[in-house]
Scaffold this motif. Structure first.
Motif, PDB file in Angstrom:
ATOM      1  N   VAL A 197       0.862  -1.183   0.000  1.00  9.66           N
ATOM      2  CA  VAL A 197       0.000   0.000   0.000  1.00  9.66           C
ATOM      3  C   VAL A 197       0.896   1.230   0.000  1.00  9.66           C
ATOM      4  CG1 VAL A 197      -1.861   1.234   1.160  1.00  9.66           C
ATOM      5  CG2 VAL A 197      -1.721  -1.265   1.350  1.00  9.66           C
ATOM      6  N   GLU A 198       0.738   2.068  -1.015  1.00 11.20           N
ATOM      7  CA  GLU A 198       1.557   3.262  -1.150  1.00 11.20           C
ATOM      8  C   GLU A 198       0.671   4.488  -1.350  1.00 11.20           C
ATOM      9  OE1 GLU A 198       5.010   5.111  -4.115  1.00 11.20           O
ATOM     10  OE2 GLU A 198       3.913   3.294  -4.667  1.00 11.20           O
ATOM     11  N   ARG A 199       0.900   5.515  -0.577  1.00 11.90           N
ATOM     12  CA  ARG A 199       0.152   6.754  -0.769  1.00 11.90           C
ATOM     13  C   ARG A 199       0.793   7.542  -1.906  1.00 11.90           C
ATOM     14  NH1 ARG A 199       0.517   9.146   4.135  1.00 11.90           N
ATOM     15  NH2 ARG A 199      -1.476   8.450   4.959  1.00 11.90           N
ATOM     16  N   TYR A 212      -4.310   5.943  -2.624  1.00 13.99           N
ATOM     17  CA  TYR A 212      -3.409   4.861  -2.246  1.00 13.99           C
ATOM     18  C   TYR A 212      -3.344   3.840  -3.376  1.00 13.99           C
ATOM     19  CZ  TYR A 212      -4.265   6.912   2.335  1.00 13.99           C
ATOM     20  OH  TYR A 212      -4.383   7.794   3.380  1.00 13.99           O
ATOM     21  N   ARG A 213      -2.135   3.452  -3.740  1.00 16.38           N
ATOM     22  CA  ARG A 213      -1.951   2.431  -4.776  1.00 16.38           C
ATOM     23  C   ARG A 213      -1.756   1.088  -4.086  1.00 16.38           C
ATOM     24  NH1 ARG A 213       1.842   0.333  -8.764  1.00 16.38           N
ATOM     25  NH2 ARG A 213       0.853   0.431 -10.820  1.00 16.38           N
ATOM     26  N   VAL A 214      -2.632   0.153  -4.426  1.00 16.46           N
ATOM     27  CA  VAL A 214      -2.619  -1.169  -3.789  1.00 16.46           C
ATOM     28  C   VAL A 214      -2.295  -2.211  -4.863  1.00 16.46           C
ATOM     29  CG1 VAL A 214      -3.967  -2.864  -2.495  1.00 16.46           C
ATOM     30  CG2 VAL A 214      -4.360  -0.411  -2.136  1.00 16.46           C
ATOM     31  N   GLN A 215      -1.257  -3.003  -4.615  1.00 15.25           N
ATOM     32  CA  GLN A 215      -0.899  -4.029  -5.585  1.00 15.25           C
ATOM     33  C   GLN A 215      -0.454  -5.305  -4.889  1.00 15.25           C
ATOM     34  OE1 GLN A 215       2.250  -2.452  -8.016  1.00 15.25           O
ATOM     35  NE2 GLN A 215       3.772  -2.518  -6.393  1.00 15.25           N
ATOM     36  N   LYS A 216      -0.627  -6.405  -5.597  1.00 15.56           N
ATOM     37  CA  LYS A 216      -0.232  -7.707  -5.081  1.00 15.56           C
ATOM     38  C   LYS A 216       1.281  -7.806  -5.023  1.00 15.56           C
ATOM     39  CE  LYS A 216      -3.841 -10.581  -4.514  1.00 15.56           C
ATOM     40  NZ  LYS A 216      -4.001 -11.507  -3.374  1.00 15.56           N
ATOM     41  N   TYR A 231       4.848  10.947   2.441  1.00 16.74           N
ATOM     42  CA  TYR A 231       3.732  11.805   2.851  1.00 16.74           C
ATOM     43  C   TYR A 231       3.073  11.271   4.104  1.00 16.74           C
ATOM     44  CZ  TYR A 231       4.320  13.448  -1.937  1.00 16.74           C
ATOM     45  OH  TYR A 231       4.818  13.945  -3.103  1.00 16.74           O
ATOM     46  N   ILE A 232       3.629  11.531   5.234  1.00 18.41           N
ATOM     47  CA  ILE A 232       3.056  11.042   6.494  1.00 18.41           C
ATOM     48  C   ILE A 232       2.949  12.198   7.466  1.00 18.41           C
ATOM     49  CG2 ILE A 232       3.889   8.688   6.203  1.00 18.41           C
ATOM     50  CD1 ILE A 232       6.169   9.354   8.064  1.00 18.41           C
TER      51      ILE A 232
END
Length: 232
Positions: A197-199, A212-216, A231-232
């Motif tokens: 999971v990447e913002r 958010y980019r979600v990938q297997k 970015y937090i």
């Protein structure tokens, strides 16, 4: 008299509907708005001009290959008042007080407790499904109910974008960065260790949405830690 009031109410309802639609789809022109509401261009322009006078909408001009530039309408920050906000001034005051009382380490512990509670609630709602899309759809339902206006989109490469178009805790998140950091970790925890999971877009950094980019995972040997963006 009653007829005039009905017309006024109808105009207010249409303008609120325009605000809701622009929240969902920023950058709409008069033609797109006219098609959506089945109103002519003149009527839509009247509503937009009224909203602009109130400081609720603005526009950017987009050049077209032929003809005059097109106005793409979007909301201003002033329109945020029409959408839910999860934190009042009292809540912000409490965050400042907790920082003073417990320090950064104490705040981190409090956020960890909050994160654990939310994780349990989310997992109970999502259930036993292991299908990434189904888990994301359930997560979008939860977050929409909480005021985030969430949706998912699938990319051509098979990855998913988890999009939150509104942030009801924006003011609190600006005050306490740990809220956003914990949110990213929460998503990874509830979506499973087989995804990253990447913002990729962030409201507090000037983005229109939090995305958010979600990938297997490509292989089982990859790290199961979330890919946390700066970015937090």
């Amino acid at each position: 008299m009653r007829q005039n009031q009905n017309k006024k109410d109808a105009s207010m309802n249409t303008r609120r509907a325009i605000i809701n639609l622009l929240k969902e789809h920023a950058g709409m022109d008069v033609v797109a708005l006219s098609d959506h509401f089945s109103l002519n261009g003149m009527a839509i322009r009247q509503h937009l001009n009224a909203l602009q006078e109130e400081g609720l909408v603005t526009y950017e001009e987009e050049a077209r290959p032929m003809g005059r530039p097109t106005k793409l309408w979007k909301l201003t920050p002033a329109a945020d008042r029409f959408f839910s906000s999860g934190y009042s001034d009292l809540s912000l005051s409490l965050i400042h007080s907790m920082k003073e009382a417990f320090g950064s380490e104490g705040m981190d512990k409090l956020l960890a407790v909050r994160n654990k509670k939310m994780q349990k609630q989310y997992l109970n709602y999502i259930g036993d499904t292991s299908v990434t899309r189904e888990r994301l759809e359930k997560l979008a339902e939860i977050r929409t109910n909480e005021g985030y206006m969430a949706e998912i989109k699938q990319e051509e490469d098979g990855c998913f974008l988890f999009i939150e178009k509104h942030c009801p805790i924006c003011e609190a998140a600006a005050t306490c960065a740990g809220l956003c950091k914990n949110e990213l970790q929460l998503f990874h925890q509830v979506l499973g260790n087989d995804v990253t999971v990447e913002r990729v877009e962030y409201i507090l950094s000037g983005g229109r949405s939090c995305v958010y980019r979600v990938q297997k995972m490509a292989t089982k040997n990859q790290s199961t830690n979330p890919n946390i963006s700066p970015y937090i």
